[in-house]
Design an enzyme around this catalytic site. Structure first.
Site, mmCIF file in Angstrom:
data_model
loop_
_atom_site.group_PDB
_atom_site.id
_atom_site.type_symbol
_atom_site.label_atom_id
_atom_site.label_comp_id
_atom_site.label_asym_id
_atom_site.label_seq_id
_atom_site.Cartn_x
_atom_site.Cartn_y
_atom_site.Cartn_z
ATOM 1 N N ASP A 161 73.333 33.329 66.974
ATOM 2 C CA ASP A 161 74.322 33.873 66.059
ATOM 3 C C ASP A 161 73.678 35.096 65.416
ATOM 4 O O ASP A 161 72.783 34.981 64.590
ATOM 5 C CB ASP A 161 74.678 32.817 65.008
ATOM 6 C CG ASP A 161 75.631 33.332 63.933
ATOM 7 O OD1 ASP A 161 75.997 34.523 63.977
ATOM 8 O OD2 ASP A 161 76.002 32.539 63.053
ATOM 9 N N TRP A 212 74.182 28.608 57.571
ATOM 10 C CA TRP A 212 75.021 28.835 58.753
ATOM 11 C C TRP A 212 74.492 28.120 59.981
ATOM 12 O O TRP A 212 75.271 27.638 60.805
ATOM 13 C CB TRP A 212 75.195 30.331 59.003
ATOM 14 C CG TRP A 212 75.962 30.977 57.893
ATOM 15 C CD1 TRP A 212 75.492 31.857 56.951
ATOM 16 C CD2 TRP A 212 77.348 30.754 57.549
ATOM 17 N NE1 TRP A 212 76.479 32.198 56.063
ATOM 18 C CE2 TRP A 212 77.631 31.543 56.405
ATOM 19 C CE3 TRP A 212 78.355 29.975 58.111
ATOM 20 C CZ2 TRP A 212 78.894 31.562 55.817
ATOM 21 C CZ3 TRP A 212 79.620 29.994 57.515
ATOM 22 C CH2 TRP A 212 79.877 30.782 56.398
ATOM 23 N N LYS A 266 80.100 42.037 59.192
ATOM 24 C CA LYS A 266 78.891 42.340 58.436
ATOM 25 C C LYS A 266 78.233 43.640 58.906
ATOM 26 O O LYS A 266 77.874 44.482 58.097
ATOM 27 C CB LYS A 266 77.893 41.179 58.541
ATOM 28 C CG LYS A 266 78.424 39.877 57.963
ATOM 29 C CD LYS A 266 77.453 38.729 58.153
ATOM 30 C CE LYS A 266 78.041 37.412 57.689
ATOM 31 N NZ LYS A 266 78.306 37.347 56.252
#
Length: 362
Positions: free
Chosen positions: A173, A104, A197
């Protein structure tokens, strides 16, 4: 007939707390006496605006955010933030800096490179297949910001000490570990987290913006790609993802009132992670490749002696009501995601299953 719940280890969309799901079910046909579902009421109504404002206040309390920070809700997931951050926060003539710790963060870097010419990868753990967190992070006073991915869902690593950046804003992030542990928010210029999440359902991204970052936003950005739009309009410039925000508020309330805040949640997460890693380290049938001091509490990755056994493990676990244990398609193996919504009991049952599977197949 009451359906039996399974234990959910999905990496996202992930497990939600049962009390939250029960409240959503109870209010589904009539939200707060309106005679309408939350899915049907206007986003301009006082009822929904109260939900949104309460969600913001709870997030601020949970993360100890002072009045220097704004909290907004944006669609598009963390993937949109990969572009919005450099569009809004890169300063003319100043490089933007990234630490590459896996899948990511690599995507965030690639998106930034589409927008800004001068993107510096100041550190990377690619040399060892992203199995550790770099410890030496060179900081230049001329950087616009430094971007990190606080938890790496696919490779199973997590930042336990954030880089010291001085006057350079830190951008993170935090999609997969927001609300999971206590941290000092003051060094962060931007924190963003896809809710699916650890904070709610898919469809909304929590974006936390330190107010001084708003001063650097270019005037010519498209309206819906400009953080100022969301701040000035209280996330209501257009129709927001109302249901997702509603569930985020309930998750935040569960954290505050049922669990006792982020510090209490951190202790629960510590127990879950210690239980699973403790078992993995005690034998040689399962193997975790991550450097121990950099292991993620949220995503525990592990391998079995062969891909065939890994496939059988996932199939048998699913039949036993332990779902979501297949590793990411890019790396294979197995992965147990232990987000806030996953109870300690689920990890206890998983470890018992792992012991029995190893006994039969070792």
């Amino acid at each position: 007939m009451k359906e039996k719940r399974v234990f959910i280890f999905n990496p996202g969309p992930a497990a939600l707390p049962i009390p939250v799901l029960e409240e959503v079910r109870e209010e589904m046909l009539s939200f707060r006496g309106t005679g309408m579902s939350i899915l049907e009421i206007s986003h301009r109504s006082k009822e929904f605006e109260e939900v949104l404002n309460t969600a913001v206040l709870r997030i601020k309390r949970l993360l100890n955010l002072n009045d220097d920070f704004e909290v907004v809700f944006i669609q598009g997931g963390a993937s949109l933030q990969f572009a919005m951050v450099p569009m809004n926060c890169a300063q003319p003539g100043k490089p933007i800096a990234y630490v590459d710790t896996g899948y990511w963060s690599t995507k965030a870097i690639q998106e930034a490179q589409r927008i800004v010419d001068d993107v510096c990868i100041v550190a990377s753990s690619k040399d060892r297949n992203y199995t550790y967190i770099p410890k030496e992070i060179p900081i230049d006073d001329n950087f616009s910001y430094l971007h990190i991915t606080s938890n790496n869902t696919i490779k199973g690593t997590q930042w336990w000490k954030f880089p010291k950046t001085g006057n350079i804003p830190l951008v993170a992030d935090m999609s997969s570990d927001i609300f999971s542990r206590v941290f000092d928010p003051r060094p962060f210029g931007i924190i963003y987290a896809g809710a699916q999440k650890n904070a709610g359902p898919a469809g909304v991204t929590i974006v936390i913006i330190r107010k001084d970052m708003l001063e650097r936003i270019p005037k010519n950005l498209p309206t819906m790609l400009n953080y100022t739009t969301f701040v000035e309009k209280n996330s209501l410039y257009n129709t927001p993802p109302c249901f997702a925000i509603y569930v985020v508020e309930k998750v935040a309330r569960w954290l505050e009132e049922n669990i006792g805040g982020v510090a209490a949640m951190e202790e629960i997460n510590r127990k879950k992670a210690n239980l699973l890693y403790g078992y993995i380290d005690s034998q040689d049938f399962y193997r975790n490749p991550v450097q121990p001091e950099d292991r993620s509490w949220m995503n525990v990755v592990f391998n079995l002696p062969s891909p065939e056994l890994e496939k059988l493990f996932v199939e048998e676990a699913t039949r036993e009501g332990l779902v979501g244990l297949k590793g990411h398609r890019s790396v294979g193996g197995c992965r147990a995601s232990l987000y806030n919504g996953v109870p300690l009991e689920a990890v206890e049952v998983l470890v018992d299953f792992m012991k029995e599977f190893a006994r039969r197949n070792g």
